[in-house]
Design a protein around this motif. Structure first.
Motif, mmCIF file in Angstrom:
data_model
loop_
_atom_site.group_PDB
_atom_site.id
_atom_site.type_symbol
_atom_site.label_atom_id
_atom_site.label_comp_id
_atom_site.label_asym_id
_atom_site.label_seq_id
_atom_site.Cartn_x
_atom_site.Cartn_y
_atom_site.Cartn_z
ATOM 1 N N GLY A 14 0.636 -1.305 -0.633
ATOM 2 C CA GLY A 14 0.099 0.303 0.424
ATOM 3 C C GLY A 14 1.062 1.535 0.457
ATOM 4 O O GLY A 14 0.657 2.454 -0.751
ATOM 5 N N VAL A 15 1.852 1.232 0.912
ATOM 6 C CA VAL A 15 2.537 2.452 1.179
ATOM 7 C C VAL A 15 3.055 3.118 -0.258
ATOM 8 O O VAL A 15 3.678 3.802 -0.795
ATOM 9 N N ILE A 16 3.759 1.750 -1.171
ATOM 10 C CA ILE A 16 4.885 1.788 -2.536
ATOM 11 C C ILE A 16 3.319 2.138 -3.603
ATOM 12 O O ILE A 16 3.763 2.779 -4.532
ATOM 13 N N PHE A 26 -5.057 0.276 -5.551
ATOM 14 C CA PHE A 26 -4.826 -0.309 -4.108
ATOM 15 C C PHE A 26 -6.248 -0.306 -3.872
ATOM 16 O O PHE A 26 -6.806 0.308 -3.055
ATOM 17 N N ILE A 27 -7.320 -1.737 -3.792
ATOM 18 C CA ILE A 27 -8.032 -1.783 -2.991
ATOM 19 C C ILE A 27 -8.191 -2.918 -2.231
ATOM 20 O O ILE A 27 -7.387 -4.238 -2.626
ATOM 21 N N LEU A 28 -8.881 -2.898 -0.829
ATOM 22 C CA LEU A 28 -8.122 -4.286 0.244
ATOM 23 C C LEU A 28 -10.409 -4.788 0.460
ATOM 24 O O LEU A 28 -11.277 -4.093 0.479
ATOM 25 N N GLU A 29 -9.905 -5.430 -0.233
ATOM 26 C CA GLU A 29 -10.928 -6.489 -0.627
ATOM 27 C C GLU A 29 -11.831 -6.602 0.564
ATOM 28 O O GLU A 29 -11.227 -6.653 2.104
ATOM 29 N N TRP A 30 -13.567 -6.589 1.121
ATOM 30 C CA TRP A 30 -14.278 -7.627 1.938
ATOM 31 C C TRP A 30 -13.191 -8.115 2.433
ATOM 32 O O TRP A 30 -13.524 -8.303 3.809
ATOM 33 N N VAL A 83 -8.187 -15.745 -3.307
ATOM 34 C CA VAL A 83 -8.734 -13.981 -2.830
ATOM 35 C C VAL A 83 -7.766 -12.586 -3.594
ATOM 36 O O VAL A 83 -8.353 -12.156 -3.427
ATOM 37 N N HIS A 84 -7.098 -13.426 -4.630
ATOM 38 C CA HIS A 84 -6.861 -12.357 -5.602
ATOM 39 C C HIS A 84 -5.711 -11.730 -5.056
ATOM 40 O O HIS A 84 -5.438 -10.253 -5.315
ATOM 41 N N TRP A 85 -5.179 -12.236 -4.197
ATOM 42 C CA TRP A 85 -3.460 -11.195 -3.931
ATOM 43 C C TRP A 85 -2.796 -10.925 -4.738
ATOM 44 O O TRP A 85 -2.110 -10.334 -4.815
ATOM 45 N N TYR A 86 -2.551 -11.948 -5.818
ATOM 46 C CA TYR A 86 -1.787 -11.922 -7.397
ATOM 47 C C TYR A 86 -2.526 -12.396 -8.424
ATOM 48 O O TYR A 86 -3.594 -13.164 -8.292
ATOM 49 N N THR A 87 -2.319 -11.848 -9.254
ATOM 50 C CA THR A 87 -3.507 -11.811 -10.811
ATOM 51 C C THR A 87 -2.517 -11.708 -11.974
ATOM 52 O O THR A 87 -2.686 -12.421 -12.791
ATOM 53 N N ASP A 88 -0.752 -11.700 -11.100
ATOM 54 C CA ASP A 88 -0.145 -12.074 -13.199
ATOM 55 C C ASP A 88 1.281 -12.429 -12.133
ATOM 56 O O ASP A 88 1.550 -12.920 -11.110
ATOM 57 N N PRO A 89 2.081 -13.156 -13.715
ATOM 58 C CA PRO A 89 3.468 -13.656 -12.726
ATOM 59 C C PRO A 89 4.449 -12.788 -12.106
ATOM 60 O O PRO A 89 4.307 -12.838 -11.125
#
Length: 132
Positions: A14-16, A26-30, A83-89
């Motif tokens: 989030g800071v980056i 930068f969105i944090l899901e529920w 939970v989609h913490w990552y979506t690409d390599p």
């Protein structure tokens, strides 16, 4: 501890994002807090299934640590994918690097606690011997 590490990694991300100027993306899901809790539970269960007792040889302990590392990494990356913490390599690489840093930090922290406890026990034993 893995939950704390994940929170730190998300905070750094989030800071980056903020300083890169893309903080609006930068969105944090529920469900993020629940995902962190479930990840911590999964890693704790793995640690309970594969205990690191003092009654094993160094080689056996190293094998257990590698198995523990792989299982916890599978749990974290699997939950992260769901939970989609990552979506690409690139996101997976960030997760992997963060995981390794957190894993090593936890082991260093636990080793430091262990060494401190051993030191306290040795001092207590020394006092008992001196009193006798």
């Amino acid at each position: 501890m893995i939950s704390t590490g994940i929170l730190v990694a998300i905070g750094i991300d989030g800071v980056i994002a903020y300083f890169q100027g893309w903080s609006e993306n930068f969105i944090l899901e529920w469900y993020t807090p629940l995902a962190i809790v479930f990840t911590g539970i999964a890693c704790a269960l793995i640690s309970q299934i594969l205990p690191m007792g003092m009654d094993v040889s160094k080689a056996n302990a190293r094998v257990r640590i590698v198995i523990h590392f792989l299982l916890t990494f599978a749990a974290v990356s699997g939950i992260g994918y769901v939970v989609h913490w990552y979506t690409d390599p690139d996101g997976f690489l960030y997760l992997a690097i963060s995981f390794v840093i957190i894993y090593v930090a936890v082991w260093v922290f636990m080793f430091a606690i262990y060494r401190h406890e051993v030191k306290l026990m040795n001092e207590a034993l020394k006092q008992l011997r001196d009193e006798e």
